[in-house]
Design a protein around this motif. Sequence first.
Motif, short mmCIF file in Angstrom:
data_model
loop_
_atom_site.label_atom_id
_atom_site.label_comp_id
_atom_site.label_asym_id
_atom_site.label_seq_id
_atom_site.Cartn_x
_atom_site.Cartn_y
_atom_site.Cartn_z
N HIS A 114 -15.04 -11.40 -1.03
CA HIS A 114 -13.37 -11.52 -0.79
C HIS A 114 -13.28 -11.70 0.71
O HIS A 114 -11.95 -11.79 1.20
N ALA A 116 -13.36 -9.46 2.83
CA ALA A 116 -12.55 -8.23 3.29
C ALA A 116 -13.24 -7.11 2.63
O ALA A 116 -13.91 -7.13 1.73
N THR A 117 -12.96 -6.02 3.13
CA THR A 117 -13.48 -4.72 2.86
C THR A 117 -12.75 -3.39 2.62
O THR A 117 -13.11 -2.45 2.75
N GLU A 118 -11.49 -3.85 2.85
CA GLU A 118 -10.47 -2.79 2.91
C GLU A 118 -9.32 -3.07 1.65
O GLU A 118 -8.69 -4.25 1.99
N HIS A 119 -8.86 -2.34 0.87
CA HIS A 119 -7.73 -2.77 0.10
C HIS A 119 -6.30 -2.52 0.47
O HIS A 119 -6.21 -1.57 1.35
N THR A 120 -5.68 -3.32 0.55
CA THR A 120 -4.39 -3.44 1.32
C THR A 120 -3.17 -3.28 0.33
O THR A 120 -2.00 -3.42 0.64
N GLY A 121 -3.40 -3.46 -0.98
CA GLY A 121 -2.48 -3.47 -1.67
C GLY A 121 -1.73 -2.22 -2.20
O GLY A 121 -1.77 -1.29 -1.50
N ARG A 122 -1.32 -2.11 -3.38
CA ARG A 122 -0.60 -1.11 -4.13
C ARG A 122 -1.45 -0.03 -4.21
O ARG A 122 -2.51 -0.07 -4.50
N ARG A 123 -0.87 1.38 -3.97
CA ARG A 123 -1.68 2.52 -4.50
C ARG A 123 -1.13 3.49 -5.55
O ARG A 123 0.24 3.24 -5.78
N PRO A 124 -1.93 3.99 -6.11
CA PRO A 124 -1.13 5.06 -7.12
C PRO A 124 -0.23 6.08 -6.56
O PRO A 124 -0.47 6.68 -5.56
N GLU B 148 0.40 3.82 -15.53
CA GLU B 148 -0.25 4.64 -14.46
C GLU B 148 0.62 6.10 -14.52
O GLU B 148 -0.20 7.10 -13.91
N GLU B 231 -0.70 -7.57 -3.31
CA GLU B 231 -0.35 -8.41 -4.40
C GLU B 231 0.47 -9.49 -4.26
O GLU B 231 0.34 -10.66 -4.67
#
Lengths: 193, 358
Positions: A114, A116-124, B148, B231
């Motif tokens: 990817h 990259a190693t860090e998620h930057t998108g939506r979170r629960p 969710e 996204e």
Amino acid sequence: MKCQQCDNPAVFHITELEAGSVREVHLCEEHARTYLNQAEDEAGESAKAAGKGGALSTPLGVGEIADDLAALDKRCCDMCGITFFEFRNQGRLGCPHDYVQFERELEPLIANIHGATEHTGRRPTRPGVGGEAPGGTDALSAVIGMRRDMREAISREDYEAAKEARDAIRGLEEAWMPGGRGGASSPSTEGQP
Amino acid sequence: MRIDTLTDTIGEWLRGTGPESDIVMSSRVRLARNLAQFPFVSRATDQDRAEIERVLRERISGVPVGRGLDYIDVGRLEEVDRRFLVERQLISREHADAQGARGVAIDGAEQVSLMINEEDHLRIQCLHSGLDLRGAWEQIKIVDDQVERVVPYAFHPRWGYLTACPTNVGTGIRVSVMLHLPALVITRQIDKVFRSLHKISLAVRGLYGEGSQAMGDFYQISNQTTLGRTEEELVQQVADVVPVLIDYERRAREFLVRETQQNVHDQVSRAYGILRTAQTITNEETMQLLSRVRMGVLLGLIGDVKIADINSLLMRTQPAHLRKLCGSDGAGADDIERARYLRQHFEGGDASTRAAAN
């Protein structure tokens, strides 16, 4: 798993050990050949450098690399039991806890895929449960190990242990998924005295 | 849901409406999700799979989506019905070919489908006709939020949504458009275009996704990475490149008309001629010829055929659709049935096809 350079299936899975970290390369036959030729050229260059007195470029013994690899491959997940070797062969992980258990080994692989190693998108939006960081669900993945324990207890006819595991599973699931059983398998009581 | 009722319509991806639908057949967004308390599908026992299927089926049934969701137990379907759902792009080939407990929930408009026990526990997909990535993303976001609320998705604060394959981890999103690019194929520019897409980390696939052949000049363009960008950024990455590809294809079509009109007119007319008269014809040849006729209609070289009819034929001449429509058993007679179906259609003998396509 697909080749990292094209859409063909990856048939060569190469593990590079660089400065103490592990990097995975997955390639089709054609790209593997190019890649390995490149590596050989680089090795040739560094051997020349070593000849000029570069003591740092002494290669690792082949046996040493093999030992490291074998040790890494035998490591397995506490929850689902998958070994790193099985993952490398199948290209599919065993359970969500693998991302925690093999975090160090997966990091270079994920960085390679990817960039990259860090998620930057939506979170629960749900809050953390049981001391978990917001959104994190690793505490719930413990259920996967408990379910294995329960099945093992049943197979050795230790129904007391099976019942304890079942209750623990139900407790965790109820905490995370209120409003009904969310997948705890009841230990079979068939054959129970 | 009775699958047979779906044969009355032609499905979202070939509906042939929406912005830029002369080139962009459909826009799709899918999300990969897993339940935190189960092993991933490839490591799940039969019992685990049955439990995952039960939990998701029960919880999803209460989620309000469009006109409501219908659930299909894919594990119990006949092979022809599983193929049928693949042809409509409602389930993947992998899902059709898999073993064990699995299912799909589909909304009445065939825009939303939720596959249970594919490679991941849950694959949510939104498919819109024409160029509408933004609309598909807005719709899937709502469905994802609703699901969710009722199940704990496996999530890690650093890695994001956890997936069976690390290539999907993070957002778990795949954004794709299905494009019809016959002129770029004829003018031999398609490989050049794909090489440049590859350089900007976009993948090019055939009609049915990963590993499938490009049939009838249809190509899927999608993002390759899922981690490290939001996204919205990933939707935008694909959205940004589509107008460029549309422009290339339009220019190639103009070039064909301007420089080689006689030649292209001949090709299109021959394709049309074969479709109207053949006595036996394979699916591949049908797709290829319909693709050329589709372009011919759009270029004004064939006057008496509607694009909606061509789209309808593209769907209905595929193997499982044809078997369901003609009631054949698929024992070697498919190619003869297909040719008969095409002849009937072009002779105006098949009113049902025309009515459904309108």
